[in-house]
Design a protein around this motif. Structure first.
Motif, short mmCIF file in Angstrom:
data_model
loop_
_atom_site.label_atom_id
_atom_site.label_comp_id
_atom_site.label_asym_id
_atom_site.label_seq_id
_atom_site.Cartn_x
_atom_site.Cartn_y
_atom_site.Cartn_z
N PHE A 293 -35.56 -41.60 -38.04
CA PHE A 293 -34.47 -41.18 -38.92
C PHE A 293 -35.01 -40.53 -40.20
CE2 PHE A 293 -30.63 -42.65 -41.60
CZ PHE A 293 -29.89 -41.53 -41.26
N GLN A 294 -36.09 -41.10 -40.74
CA GLN A 294 -36.67 -40.56 -41.98
C GLN A 294 -37.22 -39.15 -41.80
OE1 GLN A 294 -36.97 -43.68 -41.13
NE2 GLN A 294 -36.68 -45.02 -42.91
N GLN A 295 -37.50 -38.76 -40.55
CA GLN A 295 -38.07 -37.43 -40.28
C GLN A 295 -37.01 -36.36 -40.05
OE1 GLN A 295 -40.43 -38.64 -36.91
NE2 GLN A 295 -42.32 -38.79 -38.11
N VAL A 296 -35.73 -36.76 -40.03
CA VAL A 296 -34.66 -35.80 -39.72
C VAL A 296 -34.47 -34.79 -40.84
CG1 VAL A 296 -32.17 -35.55 -39.39
CG2 VAL A 296 -33.42 -37.28 -38.10
N GLU A 297 -34.43 -35.29 -42.10
CA GLU A 297 -34.22 -34.38 -43.23
C GLU A 297 -35.41 -33.43 -43.33
OE1 GLU A 297 -31.34 -36.44 -46.49
OE2 GLU A 297 -33.27 -37.44 -46.25
N GLY A 298 -35.13 -32.13 -43.30
CA GLY A 298 -36.20 -31.13 -43.34
C GLY A 298 -36.66 -30.70 -41.96
N HIS A 299 -36.16 -31.36 -40.91
CA HIS A 299 -36.53 -31.00 -39.54
C HIS A 299 -35.85 -29.68 -39.15
CE1 HIS A 299 -36.90 -31.32 -35.14
NE2 HIS A 299 -37.86 -32.22 -35.35
N ALA A 300 -36.47 -28.93 -38.24
CA ALA A 300 -35.92 -27.65 -37.81
C ALA A 300 -34.53 -27.81 -37.19
CB ALA A 300 -36.87 -27.00 -36.80
N GLN A 301 -34.30 -28.95 -36.54
CA GLN A 301 -32.99 -29.20 -35.92
C GLN A 301 -32.18 -30.23 -36.71
OE1 GLN A 301 -33.15 -29.70 -31.54
NE2 GLN A 301 -35.35 -29.31 -31.73
N GLU A 302 -32.38 -30.24 -38.00
CA GLU A 302 -31.72 -31.25 -38.85
C GLU A 302 -30.21 -31.26 -38.67
OE1 GLU A 302 -30.91 -32.25 -43.58
OE2 GLU A 302 -32.59 -30.93 -43.05
N ALA A 303 -29.57 -30.12 -38.71
CA ALA A 303 -28.11 -30.03 -38.62
C ALA A 303 -27.58 -30.67 -37.33
CB ALA A 303 -27.65 -28.59 -38.74
N ALA A 304 -28.21 -30.33 -36.21
CA ALA A 304 -27.76 -30.86 -34.91
C ALA A 304 -27.98 -32.36 -34.83
CB ALA A 304 -28.52 -30.15 -33.78
N PHE A 305 -29.18 -32.80 -35.24
CA PHE A 305 -29.47 -34.23 -35.23
C PHE A 305 -28.48 -34.99 -36.12
CE2 PHE A 305 -34.14 -33.32 -34.13
CZ PHE A 305 -33.96 -33.71 -32.81
N MET A 306 -28.26 -34.46 -37.31
CA MET A 306 -27.42 -35.16 -38.28
C MET A 306 -25.97 -35.27 -37.81
SD MET A 306 -28.42 -36.70 -40.99
CE MET A 306 -29.70 -35.86 -41.89
N GLU A 307 -25.48 -34.19 -37.20
CA GLU A 307 -24.09 -34.21 -36.70
C GLU A 307 -23.92 -35.29 -35.63
OE1 GLU A 307 -20.73 -31.29 -34.62
OE2 GLU A 307 -22.75 -30.53 -35.00
N ALA A 308 -24.89 -35.37 -34.73
CA ALA A 308 -24.82 -36.38 -33.66
C ALA A 308 -24.89 -37.79 -34.21
CB ALA A 308 -25.95 -36.14 -32.66
N ILE A 309 -25.77 -37.98 -35.19
CA ILE A 309 -25.95 -39.32 -35.78
C ILE A 309 -24.70 -39.73 -36.57
CG2 ILE A 309 -27.28 -40.68 -37.43
CD1 ILE A 309 -29.69 -38.88 -36.69
N ILE A 310 -24.16 -38.79 -37.34
CA ILE A 310 -22.97 -39.09 -38.15
C ILE A 310 -21.81 -39.52 -37.26
CG2 ILE A 310 -21.17 -38.06 -39.61
CD1 ILE A 310 -23.36 -36.36 -40.92
N ASN A 311 -21.52 -38.73 -36.22
CA ASN A 311 -20.40 -39.05 -35.33
C ASN A 311 -20.59 -40.40 -34.65
OD1 ASN A 311 -19.13 -36.64 -35.92
ND2 ASN A 311 -20.08 -35.54 -34.21
N ALA A 312 -21.80 -40.67 -34.20
CA ALA A 312 -22.07 -41.94 -33.51
C ALA A 312 -22.00 -43.11 -34.48
CB ALA A 312 -23.45 -41.89 -32.86
N ALA A 313 -22.57 -42.93 -35.69
CA ALA A 313 -22.60 -44.02 -36.67
C ALA A 313 -21.21 -44.37 -37.16
CB ALA A 313 -23.49 -43.63 -37.85
N LEU A 314 -20.37 -43.36 -37.40
CA LEU A 314 -19.01 -43.64 -37.89
C LEU A 314 -18.20 -44.43 -36.88
CD1 LEU A 314 -18.10 -40.30 -39.71
CD2 LEU A 314 -18.54 -42.52 -40.75
N ASP A 315 -18.45 -44.18 -35.60
CA ASP A 315 -17.73 -44.95 -34.57
C ASP A 315 -18.31 -46.34 -34.39
OD1 ASP A 315 -15.83 -45.15 -32.27
OD2 ASP A 315 -17.71 -45.38 -31.17
#
Length: 519
Positions: free
Chosen positions: A60-82
């Motif tokens: 998780f700590q490696q997501v910010e600044g990752h080339a696919q940050e937006a895609a990773f973050m969207e998936a994590i946000i949707n899953a975490a909120l549920d």
């Protein structure tokens, strides 16, 4: 597990004492419990996100600044909120903030960042199913308060110190079979309550009493569809019921005090109760009930003793009170709470409520309501007398009333006098394990025991004009041993003889000294 639990409790209490000298008990309770809760949410977020990202080979700590940050973050946000009901960025995690504040051996200013993170946790739930469960959760964590220090640097110094100490503690949340942290959280709430004086009763029921109530409403059941507490405080009673059965499908509660309401929601989440499984409301239960159309399988409560309420004539058309013909007096809401609970009780349910002894015998409207519950409804199943001085902030003796709408023993009411079965520790009385076991076994088996319990036929209740005062049914009078008058007379004669001898001795001494005798 017990050793791990005790260690964690002591660690958390030591950190709490870091704040103790700075503010009063209520305030440092809110800060330390709030920070523990923030760390809990962060750890849960980190663990969950890492599970999602494991197939991708990153953390998780490696997501910010990752080339696919937006895609990773969207998936994590949707899953975490549920799944979790909220979301945190990697840079907002507790460990990151603690590290930032204590980097390079020098405390850096993080108060602004911390305030933003706490606000973001609440905002992340807006427009989602969990919004009501997370909204304003950190409202009592005022990071601008002068109670934390005179200057901003003083405040920051204290907060960084607390966060750093907390960061060193392993909450062991990966161990899903353990509720050590939840129990430690309860332990802290209890510790704060024991030192909070009169106000403690507003948010905490002693664990021993919670244990009794929980066991009473779960007799013969290992699963519950629902449990409800109309004056839920910190939620300890609701959670105690869950410990008595394999599963509780849903928890419901109402709490008037906003700070205590926040504490209850935190307590639920800290015990890993999913946000979809609890519904806690912040309102006055009697004046504005929030679950009035629902019925619950188990109801437990420790309402404020003899609290005032409006007793407005408008309530005579309220379904909770209308059938009784009279309202509880405005100066004592005890029966109003009881009537409210009866209304919410499912036909197959059991309710257990702690009330002051006065409800057993007071007349007027209360006597009328009591008679209606027994004669017309036949809901009262048991009356249990507890020891005095068992609750924080009050020494009055109390009782537990157990009610059912579908009673198996319809022709009698069980009376238990447990008032003399306790251990005194300093200034407080406590129910021991053996005291609780005896009480519960007596209730389960409905046994009569001399000077402890009595199964009263309904005719006995009628003969006593529906007065439920326990000594009318359980005779606790201890007969004194008969006095042997002959022995007493002989003893008095012996004393007279001894006194005469003593007087003669004194007179002789006085004569030898050449002075008058004193008699």
């Amino acid at each position: 597990m017990t050793e791990q639990k005790a260690k964690l409790e002591q660690q958390l209490w030591n950190i709490a004492n870091t704040l103790r000298g700075k503010m009063d008990a209520d305030d440092f309770r809110d800060y330390i419990l709030g920070f523990i809760f923030y760390k809990y949410l962060s750890t849960k977020m980190d663990l969950y996100a890492n599970r999602i990202l494991k197939p991708d080979g990153i953390t998780f700590q490696q997501v910010e600044g990752h080339a696919q940050e937006a895609a990773f973050m969207e998936a994590i946000i949707n899953a975490a909120l549920d799944k979790l009901g909220y979301f945190l960025l990697p840079s907002e995690l507790f460990s990151e903030l603690a590290k930032r504040g204590n980097s390079g051996g020098k405390h850096k200013f993080i108060l602004g960042d911390l305030a933003k993170v706490l606000t973001h946790i609440e905002q992340s739930t807006m427009g989602t199913e969990s919004e009501d469960d997370f909204g304003n959760l950190f409202a009592d964590l005022d990071l601008t308060s002068h109670k934390l220090g005179k200057s901003e640097n003083d405040k920051n110094e204290l907060i960084v110190k607390v966060l750093s100490h907390l960061d060193e503690i392993d909450f062991d949340l990966e161990n899903t079979d353990s509720d050590v942290l939840g129990d430690a959280y309860e332990y802290l709430i209890g510790k704060f309550a024991s030192g909070a004086g009169k106000k403690a009763g507003e948010f905490y029921t002693p664990q021993q009493v919670s244990n009794v109530l929980a066991q009473l409403v779960t007799v013969g059941k290992d699963r519950l569809k629902s449990v409800y507490d109309p004056t839920c405080g910190s939620g300890s009673l609701l959670l105690r019921v869950a410990k008595q059965v394999k599963e509780v499908s849903a928890f419901y509660g109402q709490e008037m005090n906003p700070t205590t309401y926040n504490l209850c929601r935190m307590n639920m989440i800290m015990h890993d109760v999913h946000y979809k499984r609890f519904d806690i409301k912040n309102e006055d239960t009697l004046e504005r009930p929030q679950h009035v159309d629902q019925r619950f399988e188990a109801i437990v409560a420790n309402p404020p003793f003899s609290a005032k309420w409006s007793a407005s004539p408008l309530f005579m058309s309220d379904d909770r009170f209308s059938n009784y013909g009279k309202l509880a007096p405005s100066s004592k809401a005890d029966f109003a709470f009881l009537q409210h609970m009866v209304h919410q009780l499912a036909d197959n349910g059991t309710m257990a409520v702690v009330l002051p002894h006065g409800v057993l015998f007071r007349g007027g409207a209360e006597g009328h309501i009591r008679k209606y519950l027994i004669k017309d409804c036949n809901y009262l199943d048991a009356v249990i007398g507890l020891p005095a001085n068992i609750f924080y902030g009050t020494s009055i003796p109390t009782c537990i009333l157990v009610l059912k709408k579908e009673r198996f023993h319809k022709d009698n009411i069980l009376f238990i006098d447990a008032s003399q079965h306790f251990e005194k520790v300093k200034t407080q009385n406590y129910l021991r394990e053996e005291d609780i076991k005896k009480l519960i076994d007596t209730y389960k088996n409905r046994t009569a025991e001399d000077k402890y319990s009595h199964v009263a036929q309904l005719q006995e209740i009628i003969d006593n004009d529906y007065n439920l005062n326990i000594p009318r049914y359980v005779d606790t009078f201890e007969e004194e041993e008969p006095v042997d008058l002959a022995s007493v007379s002989n003893a008095l004669k012996a004393i007279d003889t001894d006194m005469a001898t003593t007087d003669a001795t004194i007179a002789d001494y006085c004569k030898q000294l050449g002075i008058d005798t004193p008699f």
